[in-house]
Design an enzyme around this catalytic site. Structure first.
Site, PDB file in Angstrom:
ATOM      1  N   HIS A 268     -39.408 -63.788  34.359  1.00 30.97           N
ATOM      2  CA  HIS A 268     -39.309 -65.036  33.581  1.00 30.97           C
ATOM      3  C   HIS A 268     -39.199 -66.238  34.532  1.00 30.97           C
ATOM      4  O   HIS A 268     -39.858 -67.254  34.343  1.00 30.97           O
ATOM      5  CB  HIS A 268     -38.039 -65.040  32.707  1.00 30.97           C
ATOM      6  CG  HIS A 268     -38.043 -64.055  31.579  1.00 30.97           C
ATOM      7  ND1 HIS A 268     -36.977 -63.217  31.326  1.00 30.97           N
ATOM      8  CD2 HIS A 268     -38.964 -63.781  30.621  1.00 30.97           C
ATOM      9  CE1 HIS A 268     -37.243 -62.478  30.248  1.00 30.97           C
ATOM     10  NE2 HIS A 268     -38.449 -62.797  29.812  1.00 30.97           N
TER      11      HIS A 268
ATOM     12  N   SER B  40     -36.723 -57.490  30.059  1.00 33.19           N
ATOM     13  CA  SER B  40     -35.279 -57.527  29.802  1.00 33.19           C
ATOM     14  C   SER B  40     -34.784 -56.151  29.367  1.00 33.19           C
ATOM     15  O   SER B  40     -33.678 -55.738  29.724  1.00 33.19           O
ATOM     16  CB  SER B  40     -34.960 -58.551  28.699  1.00 33.19           C
ATOM     17  OG  SER B  40     -35.348 -59.832  29.111  1.00 33.19           O
TER      18      SER B  40
END
Ligand code: PNS
Length: 158
Positions: A17, A128
């Site tokens: 990210h 994640s």
């Protein structure tokens, strides 16, 4: 002023990210990181915690704003006067979902377009979910997430 939105769950933010944030923030005047606050999901971190963690690891990038949002992304983009939504593409498996999302968002809000960043190869396996799985099993997550966040994530599984 060209405004971009980088939306996601960021539960937690990964180095993948952060890579997309760094690269895309160079293309816009302001990059708003939109953290989805979806009470239907059961995130590991609250939206407030996720916003705080992202602020901490992006503190050196000047044109970044971090906010949580509820409801439709296209609506959030409209309210924020964003011209583009930024998403990362890791592999072909991401493509179908991302294409559908981009098309729905454009249908809802025709002023907003989605641009994709192919993730840097060193992060193409990262998500994640993978971070949470490794942390749950007490594995080393230090090469997956910003170093400042390692202890905080591990603490969730103690
Ligand atoms: O990081 P993620 O979990 O892949 O991000 C997904 C996100 C937050 C971009 C997506 O779930 C989203 O935009 N949710 C808000 C609701 C919405 O607008 N959905 C698309 C139209 S149905």
């Amino acid at each position: 002023m060209r405004i971009g939105i980088y939306p996601g769950s960021f539960d937690p933010i990964t180095l993948g990210h952060l890579d997309v944030i760094k690269r895309s923030s160079r293309l816009v005047d302001l990059l708003i990181i939109g953290v989805l606050n979806n009470s239907g999901k059961h995130p590991l971190f609250t939206a407030e915690e996720r916003v705080e963690m992202i602020k901490e690891v992006t503190r050196n990038i000047e044109n970044i704003q971090v906010e949580s949002f509820r409801g439709l992304l296209a609506e959030f983009a409209r309210i924020k006067k964003a011209a583009v939504i930024v998403r990362g593409l890791r592999a072909i498996t991401d493509f179908e979902y991302e294409l559908q999302m981009a098309q729905i968002n454009h249908k809802i809000e025709s002023e907003v377009d989605t641009i994709f960043f192919t993730t840097s190869v060193e992060y193409s396996y990262l998500s994640s979910s993978v971070v949470k799985e490794v942390a749950f099993h007490k594995g080393d997550i230090s090469s997956f997430v910003p170093i400042e966040l390692v202890e905080r994530i591990e603490a969730k599984y103690e």
